[in-house]
Write an enzyme that holds these catalytic residues in place. Structure first.
Site, PDB file in Angstrom:
ATOM      1  N   MET A  65       1.066  -5.383  -0.386  1.00 53.08           N
ATOM      2  CA  MET A  65       2.079  -4.385  -0.099  1.00 53.08           C
ATOM      3  C   MET A  65       3.351  -5.004   0.465  1.00 53.08           C
ATOM      4  SD  MET A  65       1.640  -0.636   1.441  1.00 53.08           S
ATOM      5  CE  MET A  65       0.068  -0.901   2.136  1.00 53.08           C
ATOM      6  N   CYS A  66       4.495  -4.444   0.037  1.00 50.87           N
ATOM      7  CA  CYS A  66       5.787  -4.775   0.644  1.00 50.87           C
ATOM      8  C   CYS A  66       6.497  -3.442   0.899  1.00 50.87           C
ATOM      9  CB  CYS A  66       6.599  -5.735  -0.234  1.00 50.87           C
ATOM     10  SG  CYS A  66       7.108  -5.051  -1.828  1.00 50.87           S
ATOM     11  N   ARG A  67       7.803  -3.417   0.847  1.00 55.91           N
ATOM     12  CA  ARG A  67       8.516  -2.165   1.140  1.00 55.91           C
ATOM     13  C   ARG A  67       8.400  -1.178  -0.016  1.00 55.91           C
ATOM     14  NH1 ARG A  67      13.867   0.072   0.977  1.00 55.91           N
ATOM     15  NH2 ARG A  67      14.199   1.380   2.813  1.00 55.91           N
TER      16      ARG A  67
END
Length: 114
Positions: A65-67
């Site tokens: 996950m990232c933004r």
């Protein structure tokens, strides 16, 4: 050259006890993150790859996950090429927050997505 489609899942499909791998930078992590997530910023990823392989060693799947999903897609592709069971979380932390999934901070402040 053919590339297999990138494995990805919706935030709702991430199990509560799933191994979330957060590849955002330190300031983004500090603002708010998934409780129990493993934080390895993309900028440190290759240097800290051993931490990731240790975490997934028990045959666990990594939910990357990232933004919004761009950086995590790159990391997921790298992990899959290394033989790691990894999936990109569609929409990243913005989708996680939007779905009402819980977030925490290390300092007790209200969590938000930076």
């Amino acid at each position: 050259m053919n590339f297999a489609p990138l494995p990805s899942v919706d935030v709702a499909a991430v199990p509560a006890d799933g191994l979330v791998l957060d590849v955002r930078e330190d300031d983004e992590w500090s603002a708010g993150h998934v409780e129990g997530a493993l934080h390895v910023p993309m900028s440190d990823f290759v240097a800290r790859f051993g931490e990731v392989t240790e975490a997934v060693a028990e045959g666990r799947r990594a939910y990357v996950m990232c933004r919004v999903g761009g950086r995590s897609a790159q990391v997921t592709q790298y992990l899959v090429q290394q033989g790691v069971d990894a999936v990109n979380v569609d929409g990243g932390m913005l989708a996680w927050d939007g779905a009402g999934r819980p977030m925490v901070t290390d300092n007790g402040n209200p969590a938000f997505v930076l």
